[in-house]
Design an enzyme around this catalytic site. Structure first.
Site, short mmCIF file in Angstrom:
data_model
loop_
_atom_site.label_atom_id
_atom_site.label_comp_id
_atom_site.label_asym_id
_atom_site.label_seq_id
_atom_site.Cartn_x
_atom_site.Cartn_y
_atom_site.Cartn_z
N HIS A 298 -6.58 -6.96 -0.43
CA HIS A 298 -6.71 -5.68 -0.63
C HIS A 298 -5.87 -5.27 -1.94
O HIS A 298 -4.86 -5.90 -2.18
CB HIS A 298 -6.16 -4.73 0.57
CG HIS A 298 -6.85 -4.91 1.78
ND1 HIS A 298 -6.54 -5.89 2.90
CD2 HIS A 298 -7.98 -4.56 2.30
CE1 HIS A 298 -7.18 -6.11 3.83
NE2 HIS A 298 -8.15 -5.20 3.73
N ASP B 45 -5.15 -12.35 3.44
CA ASP B 45 -6.33 -12.03 4.09
C ASP B 45 -7.83 -12.23 3.22
O ASP B 45 -8.76 -11.85 3.81
CB ASP B 45 -6.17 -10.64 4.42
CG ASP B 45 -5.53 -9.81 3.48
OD1 ASP B 45 -5.05 -10.21 2.39
OD2 ASP B 45 -4.91 -8.59 3.75
N ASP C 173 -3.15 -10.66 -2.28
CA ASP C 173 -3.79 -10.02 -0.90
C ASP C 173 -5.25 -9.52 -1.07
O ASP C 173 -5.47 -9.29 -2.29
CB ASP C 173 -3.08 -8.97 -0.57
CG ASP C 173 -3.33 -8.45 0.85
OD1 ASP C 173 -2.46 -8.65 1.72
OD2 ASP C 173 -4.11 -7.49 1.07
N HIS D 46 0.86 -1.19 -0.13
CA HIS D 46 0.04 -0.07 0.06
C HIS D 46 0.89 1.32 -0.07
O HIS D 46 0.39 2.35 -0.25
CB HIS D 46 -0.97 0.12 1.12
CG HIS D 46 -1.95 -1.09 1.04
ND1 HIS D 46 -2.82 -1.28 0.16
CD2 HIS D 46 -2.14 -2.01 2.14
CE1 HIS D 46 -3.59 -2.27 0.53
NE2 HIS D 46 -3.30 -2.72 1.55
ZN LIG Z 1 -4.43 -6.97 2.87
#
Ligand SMILES: [Zn+2]
Length: 303
Positions: free
Chosen positions: A158, A240, A156, A119
């Site tokens: 996200h 996740d 992931d 991120h």
């Molecule tokens: Zn994540």
């Protein structure tokens, strides 16, 4: 040929506030899950050099992070006294893993470090991340070792907005990513394709399970990576998307991570002598994380 495991106890000194999902215990659970796996070439993640970070981030940003001390950087991202050292190990581990794989010392590598990186944007910490570990490793493979093409696969849950930002105009890198949508950080629409059509975003609806995930990877992600003919594959390995994870709503099971690892290994075998560097990102249910990392690393050792 073996699988290297890069980690370092300094990564336990990046301490977040009580209740924060990106906690020290994550790495302890990962270490415990990997301890019984035989045949791993276990190495210390070295400290990176400034030059490594500067492949993706401006000097002013590096200096600002290094000088910011303990405290809160944004809504989700915190630093403690040990965070800068941990972050330098996270970058250094990813870079050293590329070195070991390119040199042929090992077939592939897993980097178990924190803070995560996907991120972190060019000049902005975000979502528990300080520096773009995987993007820096990709640039290191390209510019440091002269590879012509590297692919980054990010599973992931996200969206890897930071990796997308850092590799947006990098024609030699394909960034192929699946993510739950809608979900924080909100980016990752298929219309986001990079300057050189070098970004592939595959959004997955909340509730998406393993069958639909496998279909999406078989139809979209894997063929695109195959066509790119990468000389190395980097993985942003977040766990996740697991059904047990508290931060998201996908329904992948541990076996789905084993399947995905096996498919990526087979692809790497066809194009780049099996060269893979996989770097830990998210995964916040401690038991699901431990189980999933274990099957992922076992898959790498088999690949
Ligand atoms: Zn994540």
């Amino acid at each position: 040929m073996t699988t290297a495991l890069f980690t370092h106890p300094d990564c336990l000194n990046h301490v977040t506030p009580p209740g924060h999902p990106e906690q020290v215990a994550r790495l302890k659970h990962v270490e415990a899950a990997l301890a019984p796996i035989e045949g791993l070439d276990r190495r210390e993640a070295p400290l990176c050099r400034d030059e490594d970070i500067l492949r993706c981030h401006p000097r002013a940003y590096l200096d600002a992070i290094a000088g910011s001390g303990a405290g809160q950087l944004d809504a989700d991202t915190w630093m403690s006294a040990g965070s800068m050292m941990a972050a330098r190990r996270a970058v250094g581990g990813a870079v050293a893993a590329v070195d070991a794989v390119v040199a042929g010392e090992v077939r592939n590598a897993f980097v178990a470090t924190r803070p995560p990186g996907h991120h972190a944007e060019t000049a902005k910490p975000m979502g528990f991340c300080l520096f773009g570990n995987v993007s820096i490793a990709a640039k290191h493979a390209l510019d440091g070792h002269g590879l012509a093409r590297v692919a980054v696969i990010d599973f992931d849950v996200h969206h890897g907005n930071g990796t997308q930002d850092l590799l947006w105009d990098e024609a030699r890198a394909l960034f192929a990513t699946s993510q739950q949508m809608p979900l924080w950080p909100g980016t990752g629409d298929p219309s986001e394709r990079g300057v050189h059509d070098n970004v592939l975003n595959v959004p997955l609806a909340p509730g998406t399970g393993g069958i639909e995930m496998r279909d999406a990877y078989e139809r979209l992600v894997l063929p695109r990576v195959e066509a790119f003919k990468p000389e190395m594959i980097l993985i942003s390995a977040g766990f996740d998307a697991h059904a047990e994870d508290p931060l998201a709503n996908l329904m992948w099971e541990t076996d789905d991570f084993a399947w995905l690892t096996e498919r990526i290994c087979a692809l790497a075998e066809r194009h780049c002598n099996g060269r893979i560097v996989s770097v830990l990102e998210g995964g916040y249910d401690l038991n699901a994380l431990a189980e999933s990392v274990a099957v992922h690393v076992r898959g790498l050792t088999a690949g």
